[in-house]
Design a protein around this motif. Sequence first.
Motif, PDB file in Angstrom:
ATOM      1  N   THR A   5     -11.593   0.275  -5.257  1.00 53.67           N
ATOM      2  CA  THR A   5     -10.209   0.731  -5.386  1.00 53.67           C
ATOM      3  C   THR A   5     -10.235   2.233  -5.637  1.00 53.67           C
ATOM      4  O   THR A   5     -11.284   2.806  -5.905  1.00 53.67           O
ATOM      5  CB  THR A   5      -9.471  -0.028  -6.522  1.00 53.67           C
ATOM      6  N   GLY A   6      -9.081   2.847  -5.552  1.00 50.58           N
ATOM      7  CA  GLY A   6      -8.983   4.280  -5.800  1.00 50.58           C
ATOM      8  C   GLY A   6      -9.092   4.606  -7.287  1.00 50.58           C
ATOM      9  O   GLY A   6      -8.732   3.796  -8.149  1.00 50.58           O
ATOM     10  N   SER A  47       2.683   2.328  -2.473  1.00 52.58           N
ATOM     11  CA  SER A  47       2.478   2.951  -3.785  1.00 52.58           C
ATOM     12  C   SER A  47       1.111   3.623  -3.868  1.00 52.58           C
ATOM     13  O   SER A  47       0.978   4.679  -4.494  1.00 52.58           O
ATOM     14  CB  SER A  47       2.648   1.925  -4.910  1.00 52.58           C
ATOM     15  N   GLU A  48       0.106   3.041  -3.234  1.00 53.04           N
ATOM     16  CA  GLU A  48      -1.219   3.670  -3.209  1.00 53.04           C
ATOM     17  C   GLU A  48      -1.178   4.960  -2.406  1.00 53.04           C
ATOM     18  O   GLU A  48      -1.730   5.979  -2.813  1.00 53.04           O
ATOM     19  CB  GLU A  48      -2.258   2.710  -2.610  1.00 53.04           C
ATOM     20  N   TYR A  67       0.805  -1.222   0.000  1.00 53.19           N
ATOM     21  CA  TYR A  67       0.000   0.000   0.000  1.00 53.19           C
ATOM     22  C   TYR A  67       0.843   1.280   0.000  1.00 53.19           C
ATOM     23  O   TYR A  67       0.291   2.379  -0.060  1.00 53.19           O
ATOM     24  CB  TYR A  67      -1.005  -0.009   1.154  1.00 53.19           C
ATOM     25  N   ARG A  94      -7.430   6.486  -9.215  1.00 53.04           N
ATOM     26  CA  ARG A  94      -6.172   6.589  -9.968  1.00 53.04           C
ATOM     27  C   ARG A  94      -5.414   5.265 -10.053  1.00 53.04           C
ATOM     28  O   ARG A  94      -4.354   5.202 -10.673  1.00 53.04           O
ATOM     29  CB  ARG A  94      -5.246   7.611  -9.304  1.00 53.04           C
ATOM     30  N   SER A  95      -5.951   4.236  -9.446  1.00 52.81           N
ATOM     31  CA  SER A  95      -5.271   2.942  -9.381  1.00 52.81           C
ATOM     32  C   SER A  95      -5.562   2.141 -10.651  1.00 52.81           C
ATOM     33  O   SER A  95      -6.284   1.142 -10.638  1.00 52.81           O
ATOM     34  CB  SER A  95      -5.715   2.182  -8.135  1.00 52.81           C
ATOM     35  N   GLU A  96      -4.984   2.591 -11.746  1.00 49.96           N
ATOM     36  CA  GLU A  96      -5.309   2.052 -13.062  1.00 49.96           C
ATOM     37  C   GLU A  96      -5.007   0.560 -13.199  1.00 49.96           C
ATOM     38  O   GLU A  96      -5.784  -0.172 -13.819  1.00 49.96           O
ATOM     39  CB  GLU A  96      -4.601   2.846 -14.159  1.00 49.96           C
ATOM     40  N   ASN A  97      -3.913   0.079 -12.622  1.00 51.57           N
ATOM     41  CA  ASN A  97      -3.621  -1.356 -12.712  1.00 51.57           C
ATOM     42  C   ASN A  97      -4.698  -2.177 -12.016  1.00 51.57           C
ATOM     43  O   ASN A  97      -5.105  -3.236 -12.510  1.00 51.57           O
ATOM     44  CB  ASN A  97      -2.243  -1.679 -12.127  1.00 51.57           C
ATOM     45  N   ASN A  98      -5.171  -1.702 -10.878  1.00 47.80           N
ATOM     46  CA  ASN A  98      -6.243  -2.398 -10.162  1.00 47.80           C
ATOM     47  C   ASN A  98      -7.525  -2.392 -10.988  1.00 47.80           C
ATOM     48  O   ASN A  98      -8.179  -3.429 -11.151  1.00 47.80           O
ATOM     49  CB  ASN A  98      -6.518  -1.748  -8.806  1.00 47.80           C
ATOM     50  N   LEU A 128       0.520   7.540  -4.474  1.00 44.88           N
ATOM     51  CA  LEU A 128      -0.334   7.950  -5.589  1.00 44.88           C
ATOM     52  C   LEU A 128      -1.364   8.994  -5.159  1.00 44.88           C
ATOM     53  O   LEU A 128      -1.674   9.921  -5.896  1.00 44.88           O
ATOM     54  CB  LEU A 128      -1.039   6.710  -6.157  1.00 44.88           C
ATOM     55  N   TYR A 129      -1.881   8.844  -3.949  1.00 43.60           N
ATOM     56  CA  TYR A 129      -2.922   9.749  -3.448  1.00 43.60           C
ATOM     57  C   TYR A 129      -2.403  10.775  -2.450  1.00 43.60           C
ATOM     58  O   TYR A 129      -3.176  11.589  -1.942  1.00 43.60           O
ATOM     59  CB  TYR A 129      -4.074   8.936  -2.841  1.00 43.60           C
TER      60      TYR A 129
END
Length: 168
Positions: free
Chosen positions: A121-122, A28-29, A26, A124-128, A32-33
């Motif tokens: 998921t968030g 990286s998450e 988490y 901006r969490s494009e991979n998720n 990211l935010y």
Amino acid sequence: MGMSVTISAAETQDAEHILKLQYLCYQSEAELYGDYSIEPLTQSLDSLRAELATGCVLVARLGDEVVASVRGGVDAEGTARIDKLIVHPRMQRHGLGGRLLLAIEERLTLAGAVTSFQLFTGHRSENNLQLYRKHGYARVGTQQVNDRLTLVTLAKDATDPAAYTTSA
């Protein structure tokens, strides 16, 4: 790699390993935010142990090492909620997240009358988001948490046989 990854139910002694992996995954998450106070980074070991005792928690192991995990449970209405799908950064992009997602869906379905699956998921969490779309999930809602984070809720029908297949 030489060893294969196995997926099984988490055991009580896995709690510390899962929490450390969760903290690593988490980061990286949080970056990211711009928010390092997110719940996965502040969860206590006791709280995780309680989840292990009451919910469905799976781990993926490479040898003896816990390299991925996912949690879930089914509510009274039959909605299976999937939470905290984490994969060690060095193991990402090799299909392990998808394998864990399918495993938790199967395990939750066996545990009760599941009508739908739901996760979040968030924004901006494009991979998720890409992983979840690949496995049949569609956006069903959003919730703005603060000016930096909007949670995207995704769901799929558990009664549809196509729900258990992936699209390329």
